[in-house]
Enzyme design. Structure first.
Site, PDB file in Angstrom:
ATOM      1  CB  ALA A  72      13.570  -2.562  13.990  1.00 23.94           C
ATOM      2  CB  THR A  73      18.916  -3.470  14.698  1.00 22.07           C
ATOM      3  OG1 THR A  73      18.364  -2.994  15.930  1.00 22.07           O
ATOM      4  CG2 THR A  73      20.346  -2.987  14.568  1.00 22.07           C
ATOM      5  CG  ASN A 148      13.240   4.759  21.362  1.00 22.52           C
ATOM      6  OD1 ASN A 148      13.330   5.820  20.741  1.00 22.52           O
ATOM      7  ND2 ASN A 148      14.265   4.209  21.949  1.00 22.52           N
ATOM      8  CD  GLN A 176       9.217   1.337  21.115  1.00 22.97           C
ATOM      9  OE1 GLN A 176       8.153   1.028  21.673  1.00 22.97           O
ATOM     10  NE2 GLN A 176      10.375   0.806  21.481  1.00 22.97           N
ATOM     11  CB  SER A 196      11.397  -5.598  16.403  1.00 25.17           C
ATOM     12  OG  SER A 196      12.641  -5.280  15.877  1.00 25.17           O
ATOM     13  CB  ALA A 197       7.909 -10.039  16.099  1.00 27.06           C
ATOM     14  CG  HIS A 198      11.415  -7.580  20.559  1.00 28.90           C
ATOM     15  ND1 HIS A 198      11.693  -6.768  21.628  1.00 28.90           N
ATOM     16  CD2 HIS A 198      12.160  -7.117  19.532  1.00 28.90           C
ATOM     17  CE1 HIS A 198      12.589  -5.862  21.263  1.00 28.90           C
ATOM     18  NE2 HIS A 198      12.893  -6.050  19.991  1.00 28.90           N
ATOM     19  CB  THR A 235      17.499 -21.896   6.600  1.00 31.36           C
ATOM     20  OG1 THR A 235      18.402 -22.585   5.735  1.00 31.36           O
ATOM     21  CG2 THR A 235      16.328 -22.795   6.950  1.00 31.36           C
ATOM     22  CB  CYS A 320      18.070  -0.351  22.019  1.00 36.00           C
ATOM     23  SG  CYS A 320      16.403  -0.956  22.079  1.00 36.00           S
TER      24      CYS A 320
HETATM   25  N1  PLP Z   1      13.703   1.478  16.338  1.00 35.31           N
HETATM   26  C1  PLP Z   1      13.048   1.803  17.449  1.00 35.31           C
HETATM   27  C2  PLP Z   1      12.153   2.992  17.462  1.00 35.31           C
HETATM   28  C3  PLP Z   1      13.175   1.007  18.600  1.00 35.31           C
HETATM   29  O1  PLP Z   1      12.509   1.341  19.704  1.00 35.31           O
HETATM   30  C4  PLP Z   1      14.016  -0.131  18.557  1.00 35.31           C
HETATM   31  C5  PLP Z   1      14.210  -0.942  19.771  1.00 35.31           C
HETATM   32  O2  PLP Z   1      13.956  -0.494  20.871  1.00 35.31           O
HETATM   33  C6  PLP Z   1      14.675  -0.434  17.357  1.00 35.31           C
HETATM   34  C7  PLP Z   1      14.497   0.384  16.267  1.00 35.31           C
HETATM   35  C8  PLP Z   1      15.561  -1.637  17.238  1.00 35.31           C
HETATM   36  O3  PLP Z   1      14.811  -2.790  17.409  1.00 35.31           O
HETATM   37  P1  PLP Z   1      15.520  -4.219  17.606  1.00 35.31           P
HETATM   38  O4  PLP Z   1      16.453  -4.056  18.772  1.00 35.31           O
HETATM   39  O5  PLP Z   1      14.409  -5.161  17.877  1.00 35.31           O
HETATM   40  O6  PLP Z   1      16.267  -4.513  16.348  1.00 35.31           O
END
Ligand code: PLP
Length: 368
Positions: A72-73, A148, A176, A196-198, A235, A320
């Protein structure tokens, strides 16, 4: 070790389904999916295509609208950069995640427009309408569907319709929300989406930027070999993308079950802490079922409550961000009791017994 983990909004473990799906693509089937020179590369390509369909089905978009990124970032930085470099405005909430907030801060020009949130974490409509009126046409509005730290869910329908009345593009930060609440990109009528997948039991370091093929386009930020329709070169990371797809498939199938599980733990926690003097820092009626952001008004120790709760892993804010990030959100919504505020976020692995133990520990600390 993980039974006392109550910080699933920071990240989640990779689920069995995703891990098993990924494993062959690390060493057995390692060929470059873009090469098309061997049966192995065709197999890798087919796995990427399947993952793209699984992710699209989960998000509610078309598979060709998915561009895989590192998460996501990166996705947020990419879409914001496009608008900033075109000298358009980017509208963000004062309580948005650092990935959005810091990106517009770093633009260091007058293109950033901030709007306010109320004490529940909902967008302040007056401030939002003013921001939309101030923005140049075809600027970008960022809407973080699920917060978040607070768990608050925005009224996307209302906010997107206001943005559209002002001819603005809309980007949804769904990082989120996905896997924790129902969502469809198509029905939202937004132009872009990041995730983000995680955050839903996929691997770290992979995510997507969804680009609405009917309403939006984007120039590439990462140039090179022209992978992903020239939108993001480099890649493709087959194992991570395959894991993303498998996690997305499972998250879609188990959404109702997961939500029921989270709700029952939330209710259990509130039952246990009945009688304590607390404030909820979220819109409880419109909130993620797995998230509780709570201030215990009788915690007067200078030591942050979340540290005193060890070995229970709860947080004070976002994993984060540094401590300053956490206080930015809470102070923006008027909650200044930082050391007595904690965020609890449940996951698939959370159990009723440990939730009860966490609540009992809070009760015992507060009765000292
Ligand atoms: N946006 C939101 C709402 C998030 O909670 C997060 C990570 O906590 C992010 C963006 C950034 O995700 P990542 O660190 O996986 O790039």
């Amino acid at each position: 070790m993980s039974e006392n983990f109550f910080d699933y909004n920071s990240t989640t473990p990779v689920c069995k389904e995703a891990l098993e799906a990924m494993l062959p693509y690390f060493s057995e089937c390692f060929a470059n999916p873009s090469a098309q020179t061997s049966a192995m590369s065709l197999k890798s390509k087919a796995a990427i295509d399947r993952a793209q369909e699984e992710v699209a089905d989960f998000i509610g978009c078309k598979s060709h609208e998915i561009v895989f990124t590192s998460g996501a970032t990166e996705s947020i930085n990419w879409v914001f950069e496009e608008f900033l470099s075109l000298k358009k405005n980017v509208l963000v909430s004062e309580i948005d995640h650092d990935a959005s907030y810091e990106k517009v801060q770093s633009a260091q020009n007058s293109l950033a427009i901030f709007f306010k949130a109320n004490k529940l974490g909902q967008v302040d409509l007056e401030s939002f309408k003013k921001a939309c009126t101030r923005a140049k046409p075809k600027s970008l509005v960022n809407l973080m569907y699920a917060h978040n730290e607070l768990g608050t869910l925005l009224n996307l329908k209302e906010l997107i319709s206001i943005a559209k009345e002002h001819s603005l593009f809309v980007h949804i930060d769904a990082t989120q929300a996905l896997g924790k609440t129902p969502f469809s990109f198509k029905n939202s009528e937004a132009d872009f989406l990041s995730c983000s997948a995680h955050k839903f039991y996929g691997p770290k370091g992979v995510g997507t930027l969804v680009i609405n093929s009917k309403t939006a386009s984007l120039t590439s930020l990462i140039k090179g070999g022209g992978q992903q329709n020239n939108l993001r070169s480099g890649t493709l990371n087959t194992p991570l993308i395959v894991g993303f797809g498998a996690a997305a498939k499972l998250a879609k199938e188990s959404l109702q079950k997961d939500m029921t599980h989270y709700e029952s733990l939330k209710n259990l926690f509130f039952d246990q802490i009945k009688g304590l003097n607390y404030n909820l820092n979220s819109d409880n009626e419109n909130s993620l079922k797995n998230t509780i952001n709570i201030t215990f008004n009788d915690w007067n120790s200078p030591s942050p409550l979340y540290l005193e709760l060890t070995p229970f892993a709860v947080s004070q804010g976002s994993a984060c961000s540094s401590g300053s990030g956490a206080s930015r959100v809470l102070s923006s919504i008027g909650q200044h009791k930082l050391s007595s505020t904690i965020r609890i976020s449940f996951g698939r692995g959370s159990k009723a017994e440990n939730t009860t133990l966490l609540a009992k520990r809070i009760l015992s600390l507060l009765s000292k």
